[in-house]
Write a protein that holds these residues in place. Structure first.
Motif, PDB file in Angstrom:
ATOM      1  N   THR A   1       0.795  -1.211   0.004  1.00 15.78           N
ATOM      2  CA  THR A   1       0.055  -0.097  -0.054  1.00 15.78           C
ATOM      3  C   THR A   1       0.768   1.370   0.065  1.00 15.78           C
ATOM      4  O   THR A   1       2.152   1.105  -0.123  1.00 15.78           O
ATOM      5  CB  THR A   1      -0.927  -0.001   1.364  1.00 15.78           C
ATOM      6  OG1 THR A   1      -1.974   1.208   1.030  1.00 15.78           O
ATOM      7  CG2 THR A   1      -0.166   0.156   2.484  1.00 15.78           C
ATOM      8  N   ASN A   2       0.404   2.198  -0.004  1.00 13.90           N
ATOM      9  CA  ASN A   2       1.059   3.681   0.037  1.00 13.90           C
ATOM     10  C   ASN A   2       0.820   4.589   1.302  1.00 13.90           C
ATOM     11  O   ASN A   2      -0.311   4.469   1.659  1.00 13.90           O
ATOM     12  CB  ASN A   2       0.409   4.544  -1.081  1.00 13.90           C
ATOM     13  CG  ASN A   2       1.398   5.777  -1.500  1.00 13.90           C
ATOM     14  OD1 ASN A   2       1.217   6.825  -0.864  1.00 13.90           O
ATOM     15  ND2 ASN A   2       2.243   5.532  -2.428  1.00 13.90           N
ATOM     16  N   PHE A   3       1.821   5.053   1.735  1.00 11.20           N
ATOM     17  CA  PHE A   3       1.693   5.651   3.213  1.00 11.20           C
ATOM     18  C   PHE A   3       2.854   7.049   2.783  1.00 11.20           C
ATOM     19  O   PHE A   3       3.957   7.109   2.497  1.00 11.20           O
ATOM     20  CB  PHE A   3       2.380   5.050   4.479  1.00 11.20           C
ATOM     21  CG  PHE A   3       2.517   5.901   5.503  1.00 11.20           C
ATOM     22  CD1 PHE A   3       1.641   6.482   6.120  1.00 11.20           C
ATOM     23  CD2 PHE A   3       3.788   5.886   6.063  1.00 11.20           C
ATOM     24  CE1 PHE A   3       1.532   6.973   7.268  1.00 11.20           C
ATOM     25  CE2 PHE A   3       4.174   6.761   7.188  1.00 11.20           C
ATOM     26  CZ  PHE A   3       2.961   7.212   7.689  1.00 11.20           C
ATOM     27  N   LEU A   4       2.126   8.099   2.853  1.00  5.72           N
ATOM     28  CA  LEU A   4       2.686   9.482   2.482  1.00  5.72           C
ATOM     29  C   LEU A   4       3.606   9.375   1.377  1.00  5.72           C
ATOM     30  O   LEU A   4       4.875   9.913   1.343  1.00  5.72           O
ATOM     31  CB  LEU A   4       3.545   9.849   3.849  1.00  5.72           C
ATOM     32  CG  LEU A   4       2.679  10.038   5.124  1.00  5.72           C
ATOM     33  CD1 LEU A   4       3.482  10.553   6.416  1.00  5.72           C
ATOM     34  CD2 LEU A   4       1.559  11.228   5.131  1.00  5.72           C
ATOM     35  N   GLY A   5       2.942   8.755   0.271  1.00  6.95           N
ATOM     36  CA  GLY A   5       3.883   8.834  -0.804  1.00  6.95           C
ATOM     37  C   GLY A   5       4.913   7.712  -1.082  1.00  6.95           C
ATOM     38  O   GLY A   5       5.537   7.481  -2.092  1.00  6.95           O
ATOM     39  N   SER A   6       5.090   6.947  -0.024  1.00 10.00           N
ATOM     40  CA  SER A   6       5.947   5.780  -0.131  1.00 10.00           C
ATOM     41  C   SER A   6       5.230   4.533   0.096  1.00 10.00           C
ATOM     42  O   SER A   6       4.217   4.342   0.883  1.00 10.00           O
ATOM     43  CB  SER A   6       7.076   5.757   1.008  1.00 10.00           C
ATOM     44  OG  SER A   6       7.752   4.402   1.077  1.00 10.00           O
ATOM     45  N   PRO A   7       5.703   3.766  -0.828  1.00  8.98           N
ATOM     46  CA  PRO A   7       5.045   2.209  -0.694  1.00  8.98           C
ATOM     47  C   PRO A   7       5.607   1.466   0.467  1.00  8.98           C
ATOM     48  O   PRO A   7       6.720   1.777   0.682  1.00  8.98           O
ATOM     49  CB  PRO A   7       5.572   1.466  -2.093  1.00  8.98           C
ATOM     50  CG  PRO A   7       6.855   2.388  -2.558  1.00  8.98           C
ATOM     51  CD  PRO A   7       6.436   3.455  -1.968  1.00  8.98           C
TER      52      PRO A   7
ATOM     53  N   SER B   1      15.494  16.918  12.841  1.00 12.89           N
ATOM     54  CA  SER B   1      14.921  17.297  11.772  1.00 12.89           C
ATOM     55  C   SER B   1      14.140  16.425  10.876  1.00 12.89           C
ATOM     56  O   SER B   1      12.950  16.983  10.387  1.00 12.89           O
ATOM     57  CB  SER B   1      16.283  17.598  10.717  1.00 12.89           C
ATOM     58  OG  SER B   1      16.957  16.331  10.849  1.00 12.89           O
ATOM     59  N   THR B   2      14.325  15.168  10.797  1.00  9.93           N
ATOM     60  CA  THR B   2      13.577  14.335  10.039  1.00  9.93           C
ATOM     61  C   THR B   2      12.254  14.150  10.948  1.00  9.93           C
ATOM     62  O   THR B   2      11.198  13.939  10.219  1.00  9.93           O
ATOM     63  CB  THR B   2      14.137  13.058   9.928  1.00  9.93           C
ATOM     64  OG1 THR B   2      14.520  12.390  11.086  1.00  9.93           O
ATOM     65  CG2 THR B   2      15.486  13.122   8.861  1.00  9.93           C
ATOM     66  N   ASN B   3      12.148  13.899  12.308  1.00 15.00           N
ATOM     67  CA  ASN B   3      11.116  13.879  13.072  1.00 15.00           C
ATOM     68  C   ASN B   3      10.023  15.147  12.876  1.00 15.00           C
ATOM     69  O   ASN B   3       8.936  15.084  12.880  1.00 15.00           O
ATOM     70  CB  ASN B   3      11.476  13.454  14.411  1.00 15.00           C
ATOM     71  CG  ASN B   3      11.878  12.202  14.624  1.00 15.00           C
ATOM     72  OD1 ASN B   3      11.971  11.260  13.599  1.00 15.00           O
ATOM     73  ND2 ASN B   3      11.930  11.748  15.962  1.00 15.00           N
ATOM     74  N   ALA B   4      10.498  16.105  12.854  1.00 14.50           N
ATOM     75  CA  ALA B   4       9.966  17.689  12.784  1.00 14.50           C
ATOM     76  C   ALA B   4       9.218  17.471  11.110  1.00 14.50           C
ATOM     77  O   ALA B   4       7.829  17.752  11.144  1.00 14.50           O
ATOM     78  CB  ALA B   4      10.763  18.767  12.748  1.00 14.50           C
ATOM     79  N   VAL B   5       9.906  17.076  10.233  1.00 13.84           N
ATOM     80  CA  VAL B   5       9.271  17.143   8.910  1.00 13.84           C
ATOM     81  C   VAL B   5       8.142  15.719   8.984  1.00 13.84           C
ATOM     82  O   VAL B   5       7.095  16.246   8.291  1.00 13.84           O
ATOM     83  CB  VAL B   5      10.410  16.823   7.823  1.00 13.84           C
ATOM     84  CG1 VAL B   5       9.670  16.469   6.502  1.00 13.84           C
ATOM     85  CG2 VAL B   5      11.183  18.124   7.557  1.00 13.84           C
TER      86      VAL B   5
ATOM     87  N   GLY C   1       5.089  17.042  10.668  1.00 14.79           N
ATOM     88  CA  GLY C   1       4.234  17.770   9.730  1.00 14.79           C
ATOM     89  C   GLY C   1       3.680  17.224   8.538  1.00 14.79           C
ATOM     90  O   GLY C   1       2.464  17.575   8.221  1.00 14.79           O
ATOM     91  N   LEU C   2       4.155  16.234   7.777  1.00 13.62           N
ATOM     92  CA  LEU C   2       3.371  15.584   6.989  1.00 13.62           C
ATOM     93  C   LEU C   2       2.110  14.714   7.508  1.00 13.62           C
ATOM     94  O   LEU C   2       1.319  14.697   6.620  1.00 13.62           O
ATOM     95  CB  LEU C   2       4.589  14.644   6.133  1.00 13.62           C
ATOM     96  CG  LEU C   2       5.623  15.240   5.360  1.00 13.62           C
ATOM     97  CD1 LEU C   2       6.776  14.176   5.081  1.00 13.62           C
ATOM     98  CD2 LEU C   2       5.216  15.918   4.215  1.00 13.62           C
ATOM     99  N   LEU C   3       2.668  14.044   8.406  1.00 19.38           N
ATOM    100  CA  LEU C   3       1.471  13.271   8.930  1.00 19.38           C
ATOM    101  C   LEU C   3       0.452  14.264   9.358  1.00 19.38           C
ATOM    102  O   LEU C   3      -0.897  13.632   9.164  1.00 19.38           O
ATOM    103  CB  LEU C   3       2.007  12.500  10.176  1.00 19.38           C
ATOM    104  CG  LEU C   3       1.040  11.451  10.811  1.00 19.38           C
ATOM    105  CD1 LEU C   3       0.571  10.404   9.889  1.00 19.38           C
ATOM    106  CD2 LEU C   3       1.823  10.661  12.028  1.00 19.38           C
ATOM    107  N   GLY C   4       0.725  15.224  10.130  1.00 24.60           N
ATOM    108  CA  GLY C   4      -0.273  16.102  10.632  1.00 24.60           C
ATOM    109  C   GLY C   4      -1.144  16.903   9.330  1.00 24.60           C
ATOM    110  O   GLY C   4      -2.518  16.854   9.385  1.00 24.60           O
TER     111      GLY C   4
END
Length: 256
Positions: free
Chosen positions: A3-9, A227-231, A234-237
């Motif tokens: 499946t797809n999650f935030l643009g990633s399979p 840095s990555t957790n903050a991004v 934001g994407l998930l929110g």
């Protein structure tokens, strides 16, 4: 199931299902590449087209990070469980020791790799390595490395080289290596060597293993995770809000 999650399979596999696919690859000699997705890799893929290509070309896209598990479930994706790379590698090494499969270790510093090999022989007495190579090399050495791995006739390859160098190497040479099952293992050689310890079970279950890594290696890890957790947050929110708005609009439309 993929499946797809935030643009990633991502592949919705249990730990045991993943182990079974790896064993099947080694038995049938059918090439299978496993890649593990965590928050850092997912975020990096958004701005690195080559990394995204390398990940999506893999046969199995496993869910390593607890953050991915919790985020996907928050969006209604039925992730059965986290399949941690270190756990998968250790289970497969146990399988190799019993079924006479021969793994090849590729990555880490020489001293770390040698300690990892020593511990592997101690933990799984029946284990026989096809070969090993540290992860420090120049581009001019790649052809020799590929030849050595191919000539080793390894049943599986565990490659512990940082992203995206690992993925680029496999994109160029995967089909030339002649290894049935290939798996990127991140820092698993460091763990196997005892150089880095895993978080307590409670922190792993709570999805806080990243925080334990920061505690162990603050100079190297704090900025990466911050840095990555903050991004990622934001994407998930943004995705959660979008779905709520869409659901509300749909409900209003049906009511009208």
């Amino acid at each position: 199931m993929r499946t797809n999650f935030l643009g990633s399979p991502i592949d919705l596999l249990t730990f045991n299902e993943t182990v079974s696919l790896a064993i099947e690859a080694m038995l049938t000699k059918k090439p299978v590449q496993h890649v593990a997705i965590n928050v850092a890799k997912l975020v990096r893929m958004r701005n690195d087209a080559e990394l995204r290509r390398d990940v999506t070309e893999s046969h199995i896209i496993g869910i390593d990070g607890a953050g991915i598990v919790m985020g996907a479930r928050a969006l209604g994706i039925k992730v059965p469980e986290r399949v941690a790379g270190i756990d998968l590698m250790q289970r497969l090494l146990a399988v190799c020791s019993v079924q006479n499969f021969r793994p090849y270790f590729f990555g880490a510093r020489r001293s770390v790799l040698e300690r990892a090999i020593g511990n592997a022989y101690r933990y799984w007495p029946g284990l026989e390595l096809a070969g090993y190579r540290d992860g420090y090399f120049g581009e001019e050495e790649e052809a020799e490395i590929v030849e050595n791995i191919r000539n080793s006739k390894a049943d599986c390859l565990f490659i512990g080289i940082p992203t995206p160098r690992k993925e680029r190497f496999l994109h160029r040479y995967r089909d030339m290596l002649g290894v049935p099952f290939i798996m990127g293992v991140g820092g698993s050689f460091d763990v196997l060597a005892g150089h880095v310890s895993r978080a307590p079970r409670g922190m792993q279950s709570a999805g806080l293993e990243w925080l334990y890594r920061v505690y162990q290696e603050p100079n190297r890890m704090w900025w990466r995770y911050l840095s990555t957790n903050a991004v990622y947050a934001g994407l998930l929110g943004k995705e959660l809000v979008t779905r709520i708005v869409r659901g509300k609009a749909r409900a209003e439309g049906e009511a009208a």
